[in-house]
Design an enzyme around this catalytic site. Structure first.
Site, PDB file in Angstrom:
ATOM      1  N   SER A   1      15.131 -21.965 -27.972  1.00  0.00           N
ATOM      2  CA  SER A   1      15.536 -20.219 -26.921  1.00  0.00           C
ATOM      3  C   SER A   1      16.849 -20.035 -27.916  1.00  0.00           C
ATOM      4  O   SER A   1      18.016 -18.569 -27.918  1.00  0.00           O
ATOM      5  CB  SER A   1      16.200 -21.465 -25.532  1.00  0.00           C
ATOM      6  OG  SER A   1      15.514 -21.195 -24.986  1.00  0.00           O
TER       7      SER A   1
ATOM      8  N   LEU B   1      12.393 -15.067 -22.903  1.00  0.00           N
ATOM      9  CA  LEU B   1      13.989 -15.765 -21.887  1.00  0.00           C
ATOM     10  C   LEU B   1      13.367 -14.720 -21.088  1.00  0.00           C
ATOM     11  O   LEU B   1      14.479 -15.960 -19.900  1.00  0.00           O
ATOM     12  CB  LEU B   1      14.635 -15.024 -22.913  1.00  0.00           C
ATOM     13  CG  LEU B   1      15.495 -15.350 -24.327  1.00  0.00           C
ATOM     14  CD1 LEU B   1      16.449 -14.427 -24.710  1.00  0.00           C
ATOM     15  CD2 LEU B   1      15.680 -16.795 -23.945  1.00  0.00           C
TER      16      LEU B   1
ATOM     17  N   ARG C   1       3.407  -5.727 -31.379  1.00  0.00           N
ATOM     18  CA  ARG C   1       3.923  -6.692 -32.496  1.00  0.00           C
ATOM     19  C   ARG C   1       2.425  -7.336 -33.263  1.00  0.00           C
ATOM     20  O   ARG C   1       2.533  -7.660 -34.563  1.00  0.00           O
ATOM     21  CB  ARG C   1       4.445  -7.898 -32.085  1.00  0.00           C
ATOM     22  CG  ARG C   1       5.301  -9.144 -33.066  1.00  0.00           C
ATOM     23  CD  ARG C   1       5.907  -9.921 -31.600  1.00  0.00           C
ATOM     24  NE  ARG C   1       7.129  -9.408 -31.628  1.00  0.00           N
ATOM     25  CZ  ARG C   1       8.007 -10.283 -30.493  1.00  0.00           C
ATOM     26  NH1 ARG C   1       8.178 -11.091 -29.803  1.00  0.00           N
ATOM     27  NH2 ARG C   1       9.381  -9.353 -31.101  1.00  0.00           N
TER      28      ARG C   1
ATOM     29  N   GLY D   1      15.723 -11.989 -29.837  1.00  0.00           N
ATOM     30  CA  GLY D   1      15.300 -10.608 -29.159  1.00  0.00           C
ATOM     31  C   GLY D   1      16.368 -10.900 -27.380  1.00  0.00           C
ATOM     32  O   GLY D   1      17.304 -11.814 -27.846  1.00  0.00           O
ATOM     33  N   GLY D   2      16.537  -9.924 -26.658  1.00  0.00           N
ATOM     34  CA  GLY D   2      17.284 -10.590 -25.981  1.00  0.00           C
ATOM     35  C   GLY D   2      16.595  -9.851 -24.336  1.00  0.00           C
ATOM     36  O   GLY D   2      14.968 -10.833 -24.326  1.00  0.00           O
TER      37      GLY D   2
HETATM   38  C1  SIN Z   1      12.323 -10.264 -31.689  1.00  0.00           C
HETATM   39  O1  SIN Z   1      13.821 -10.456 -31.642  1.00  0.00           O
HETATM   40  O2  SIN Z   1      12.623  -9.558 -32.292  1.00  0.00           O
HETATM   41  C2  SIN Z   1      12.277 -11.553 -31.120  1.00  0.00           C
HETATM   42  C3  SIN Z   1      12.416 -11.050 -29.369  1.00  0.00           C
HETATM   43  C4  SIN Z   1      11.285 -11.954 -28.694  1.00  0.00           C
HETATM   44  O3  SIN Z   1      10.319 -12.532 -29.287  1.00  0.00           O
HETATM   45  O4  SIN Z   1      11.202 -11.007 -28.547  1.00  0.00           O
END
Ligand code: SIN
Length: 481
Positions: A43, A375, A276, A48-49
């Site tokens: 974590s 998250l 992704r 990413g958010g």
């Molecule tokens: C990222 O910031 O590219 C990863 C975010 C995520 O895994 O959701």
């Protein structure tokens, strides 16, 4: 005489574990984790958010559609609807816990965009340091919560089973001392498995220890074959590599090959912001072909120290400046969509045993998680599970009991060999013979350590899913490259 209420034991100090612990009040909680100071969770590294449909014209239905599409429709639809509907309230709850989300001059959340999202809907805190901001805020809450007792520096190595129900845990500290803890319920919030691969964005502790414990106790697992590879980690020496957040591409960074040509040209309508798995396969292929792949972020405007402080610091630590030069990239093992099979309340198939966050699989992510849904799920799932546990009656019974042991750990040399094996056979692109051979190696060495047995279970699931789906790409069975 009234017996003291047995605690809920939560194993793991990431946001899923802490959200569960907080929401379980007034039930007494013992929060256990490996690092003495509670550090080391995935974590805290999350760049990413939190995805939430908070922008004008956006809605939880659109968020759900993107989640399902990224997940190759392997998702549990009810779980997706719940998660996307819960997202705005989750962001509000986190703000109330003290998370300072990035806001514009008008006070509104600044919403970014990441791969697979059809809208700007990612709330960040501290630019690319959202995970660390969440961990800080929730830890401050946990440390002042009277019902939570924090215990760092211990590893959970066995589950107590009594009358078919999980009724406790045995832990070992750094000096090898054991402690047995009777529990009203045991929650695995132990994170994912990325550290079993040679290159990962995860910390070394994301090694599947909780999943291995659940399997040893006989709990059901689900979707073990689905491992997400992040396409853009900095290609430097090492095991846990620095992530170059997808938000960089959302802000205009481009994927290029060795000649500077766009890597994703004609591959997907969303181009560099394709889901992704699609991007990871392309980067993997470019690296395999020997030319390599790069992220060119030099066009990004604004102050990098505010927008992308984590990426800037990581690049500088390796003598690179992302504002002036393109960055060498590699895919890395990033997120496990599979895990301990649970319902939406986190209940596993074993009474008394729960799982939450990346350690769990309730079907919400399908075959490939949408960016910034992790998250979100960790916090929303933790709050939901905590509310269930707050009301849970303490486990009764004094009947027949046994310990389900995770077993000995691999030697460092064997663990390193296993990581190389999974990297080669179970990466973003897989095929039958390599999976079979890797499975045989693990089967032959299953007694050498629990990581080998876990890898054997993962490889078995990868072999059984013969067709490509989402992040599970079988080159021998129509993998869309
Ligand atoms: C990222 O910031 O590219 C990863 C975010 C995520 O895994 O959701």
């Amino acid at each position: 005489m009234r017996r003291a209420r047995r605690p809920v034991v939560v194993i793991g100090s990431g946001v899923a574990g802490m959200a569960t612990a907080l929401a379980a009040a007034p039930a007494p909680v013992r929060l256990l984790c490996r690092a003495a100071d509670g550090s080391g969770s995935a974590s805290a590294l999350a760049q990413g958010g939190i995805a939430a449909a908070l922008g004008d014209g956006d809605g939880s239905g659109a968020h759900a559609r993107d989640t399902l599409e990224a997940g190759a429709n392997h998702n549990d639809v009810a779980a997706v609807r719940w998660l996307c509907a819960a997202a705005p309230d989750t962001v509000a709850w986190l703000a109330a816990q003290g998370v300072a989300f990035d806001r514009g001059p008008d006070g509104r959340l600044q919403l970014g965009r990441e791969g697979g999202h059809g809208a700007h809907r990612i709330a960040h805190a501290g630019g690319d340091a959202t995970g660390a901001a969440l961990v800080r805020a929730l830890r401050a809450q946990v440390q002042t919560a009277a019902h939570v007792q924090w215990r760092g520096g211990v590893d959970a190595e066995a589950l107590l089973l009594r009358d078919g129900r999980v009724a406790g845990v045995r832990v070992r500290d750094g000096q090898g001392r054991h402690e047995e803890i009777e529990a009203a319920a045991v929650v695995l919030a132990t994170g994912g498995i990325g550290a079993l691969w040679a290159h990962t964005s995860n910390p070394p502790g994301a090694d599947g220890a909780g999943l291995a414990l659940a399997l040893a106790a006989g709990a059901a697992a689900r979707d073990l074959e689905f491992v997400q590879f992040h396409p853009t980690a900095l290609a430097v020496e090492g095991h846990s590599l620095p992530l170059l957040t997808e938000a960089l591409r959302g802000a205009g960074a481009r994927l290029v090959d060795s000649t500077g040509e766009p890597l994703m040209r004609d591959l997907h309508p969303l181009g560099d912001l394709a889901p992704r798995d699609v991007v990871a396969r392309r980067v993997w292929q470019a690296c395999r072909q020997g030319g390599g792949a790069w992220l060119d972020a030099t066009s990004i405007e604004g102050d990098w120290r505010v927008r992308f402080p984590t990426v800037l610091a990581a690049c500088r630590a390796h003598g690179l400046d992302p504002r002036r030069e393109r960055l060498p990239i590699t895919p890395v093992a990033h997120f496990h969509m599979g895990g301990v099979a649970t319902d939406l309340d986190g209940r596993s198939s074993l009474p008394g045993l729960y799982a939450v966050g990346e350690a769990a699989c309730n079907g919400v992510h399908g075959a490939n998680r949408l960016a910034s849904n992790s998250l979100l799920e960790a916090v929303a799932g933790g709050r939901r599970l905590g509310a269930v546990l707050a009301a849970a009656a303490p486990a009764a019974g004094q009947g027949v009991h046994r310990w389900a042991e995770r077993g000995v750990s691999l030697s460092p040399e064997s663990l390193s060999a296993l990581r190389g094996l999974l990297w080669r056979a179970a990466g973003p692109v897989r095929e039958a013979v390599a999976l079979r051979d890797a499975w045989r190696v693990c089967a032959a060495a299953a007694d050498a350590g629990w990581q080998m047995r876990l890898a054997k279970a993962l490889l078995r699931a990868m072999r059984l899913r013969r067709r490509s789906l989402g992040a599970h790409c079988r080159e021998d069975r129509g993998c869309p490259m």
